[in-house]
Design a protein around this motif. Structure first.
Motif, mmCIF file in Angstrom:
data_model
loop_
_atom_site.group_PDB
_atom_site.id
_atom_site.type_symbol
_atom_site.label_atom_id
_atom_site.label_comp_id
_atom_site.label_asym_id
_atom_site.label_seq_id
_atom_site.Cartn_x
_atom_site.Cartn_y
_atom_site.Cartn_z
ATOM 1 N N HIS A 183 0.241 -0.013 -5.246
ATOM 2 C CA HIS A 183 0.559 -0.531 -4.696
ATOM 3 C C HIS A 183 2.182 -1.742 -5.195
ATOM 4 O O HIS A 183 2.711 -0.999 -6.169
ATOM 5 N N ILE A 184 2.620 -2.542 -5.004
ATOM 6 C CA ILE A 184 4.065 -3.220 -5.522
ATOM 7 C C ILE A 184 3.596 -5.226 -5.989
ATOM 8 O O ILE A 184 2.599 -5.745 -5.067
ATOM 9 N N ALA A 185 4.495 -5.096 -6.742
ATOM 10 C CA ALA A 185 3.881 -6.299 -7.569
ATOM 11 C C ALA A 185 2.976 -6.718 -7.665
ATOM 12 O O ALA A 185 1.720 -5.807 -8.292
ATOM 13 N N SER A 186 1.942 -7.972 -7.283
ATOM 14 C CA SER A 186 0.442 -7.525 -7.307
ATOM 15 C C SER A 186 -0.374 -7.551 -6.024
ATOM 16 O O SER A 186 -1.158 -8.476 -5.594
ATOM 17 N N LEU A 187 0.669 -6.911 -4.996
ATOM 18 C CA LEU A 187 0.013 -6.720 -3.619
ATOM 19 C C LEU A 187 -0.514 -5.472 -3.291
ATOM 20 O O LEU A 187 -0.032 -3.999 -3.469
ATOM 21 N N PHE A 188 -1.726 -5.290 -3.383
ATOM 22 C CA PHE A 188 -2.664 -3.965 -3.387
ATOM 23 C C PHE A 188 -2.859 -3.445 -2.256
ATOM 24 O O PHE A 188 -3.591 -4.699 -0.689
ATOM 25 N N PRO A 189 -3.460 -2.081 -2.140
ATOM 26 C CA PRO A 189 -3.950 -1.446 -0.356
ATOM 27 C C PRO A 189 -4.753 -2.909 -0.021
ATOM 28 O O PRO A 189 -5.794 -3.427 -1.127
ATOM 29 N N ASP A 206 0.641 7.693 11.691
ATOM 30 C CA ASP A 206 -0.880 7.414 11.335
ATOM 31 C C ASP A 206 -1.311 6.764 10.594
ATOM 32 O O ASP A 206 -2.709 6.333 10.276
ATOM 33 N N ILE A 207 -0.283 6.528 9.817
ATOM 34 C CA ILE A 207 -1.545 6.393 7.854
ATOM 35 C C ILE A 207 -1.329 4.237 9.137
ATOM 36 O O ILE A 207 0.059 3.300 8.992
ATOM 37 N N ASP A 208 -1.809 4.147 7.485
ATOM 38 C CA ASP A 208 -2.160 2.547 7.913
ATOM 39 C C ASP A 208 -1.443 1.373 6.798
ATOM 40 O O ASP A 208 -1.421 2.572 5.783
ATOM 41 N N ALA A 209 -0.666 1.242 7.068
ATOM 42 C CA ALA A 209 0.428 0.517 6.174
ATOM 43 C C ALA A 209 0.138 0.066 5.511
ATOM 44 O O ALA A 209 1.057 0.091 4.295
ATOM 45 N N LEU A 210 -1.207 -0.424 5.603
ATOM 46 C CA LEU A 210 -1.405 -2.048 5.210
ATOM 47 C C LEU A 210 -2.272 -1.082 3.477
ATOM 48 O O LEU A 210 -2.690 -1.456 2.862
#
Length: 300
Positions: A190-196, A259-263
């Protein structure tokens, strides 16, 4: 375009065993977009990282002040403030034009400013109180409002500063174009407060948003959205302290991550549209002479 070739090793701890994670990494280029992964700077320990980070920030400050007359920087929490400590020392304490700095927060916890979890308190105690940044140039987030109101108020403040061009504006996204956004990468990427997997990752309408369900405490937070982060002139992602972040790094810099989900890995979504991205990676935490931790690790 200058291509950056970096050779480094990341070690992953699995069941108390050390597994070689990444060795002899090639270029940072992604197929079709050779600069999207940015420049990777790898260091043997956090002290070396801190020295390089201080020089990097000082140089960007000098360039921005000469070009625009101001330097707008957005901070987060975690390891960053300790790592920025060398800016409080010579030569930077005297050579940096601190009066031209405008300081913001890329994210904040919904706690009072004197709370131990406050990113503002962390920055104030560990950095801002030690350098002559003007108090009127420090834009903290309102700790007396609800998270929703605080996010709206902070976005309004930034919009007013964009109008007068204290904060520049992106010609591509119409978002604020900060001179530098500094972010620490969490264990989960995660970066800032943006979580998977969080819906906030897909917010394209707001500059600042809020969450009430952070997977790590405290649950309520205010954060820049990805469009704002990716509109910055410069973004620095710092990875220091925890070896178990190596798995996230190996995925981000893999040639086979389509194939990795960016989210699922927010740090992978940091791709400045018209700016530069630099990764600062330390392989381990440097220790004090008595063997104690130097405090450079990145908490959630």
């Amino acid at each position: 375009m200058i291509m950056y070739w970096v050779f480094f090793c990341v070690f992953v701890y699995v069941n108390d065993s050390i597994v070689l994670g990444i060795n002899n990494l090639r270029s940072m280029a992604v197929s079709g977009d050779p600069k999207s992964r940015g420049e990777l700077r790898s260091f043997d320990n956090s002290d070396e990282l801190a020295t390089n980070l201080a020089e990097y920030i000082a140089q960007l400050s000098d360039i921005s002040v000469k070009d625009r007359g101001v330097f707008t920087i957005a901070l987060s929490g975690g390891c960053l403030i300790n790592l920025m400590g060398k800016l409080c020392e010579a030569p930077y304490s005297k050579t940096v034009d601190w009066t031209k700095w405008y300081v913001f927060w890329a994210d904040e916890r919904a706690v009072s400013k004197n709370h131990v979890d406050s990113n503002y308190k962390l920055a104030k105690d560990g950095f801002l109180s030690k350098v002559p940044v003007l108090n009127s140039h420090i834009y903290s987030i309102n700790d007396n409002a609800t998270t929703e109101d605080a996010a709206e108020e902070y976005e309004f403040t930034i919009r007013q500063l964009v109008k007068v061009r204290t904060v520049d504006v992106s010609a591509i996204s119409d978002c604020p174009k900060f001179d530098l956004i500094l972010l620490c990468v969490g264990e989960d990427g995660h970066i800032a407060s943006l979580f998977p997997g969080h819906p906030a990752l897909e917010d394209k309408d707001n500059w600042v948003t809020f969450i009430t369900d952070s997977p790590v405490p405290p649950p309520e937070r205010i954060t820049f959205t990805l469009p704002v982060i990716n509109s910055a002139s410069n973004v620095a992602l710092v990875v220091a302290g925890e070896e178990n972040k190596a798995n996230a790094l190996s995925i981000i810099f893999s040639d086979d991550n389509d194939d990795i989900d960016a989210l699922s890995l927010p740090a992978q979504m940091v791709r400045p549209t018209d700016g530069e991205l630099v990764w600062f990676v330390a392989k381990g935490i440097s220790s004090e002479p008595d063997g104690s931790n130097s405090g450079h690790g990145c908490p959630p």
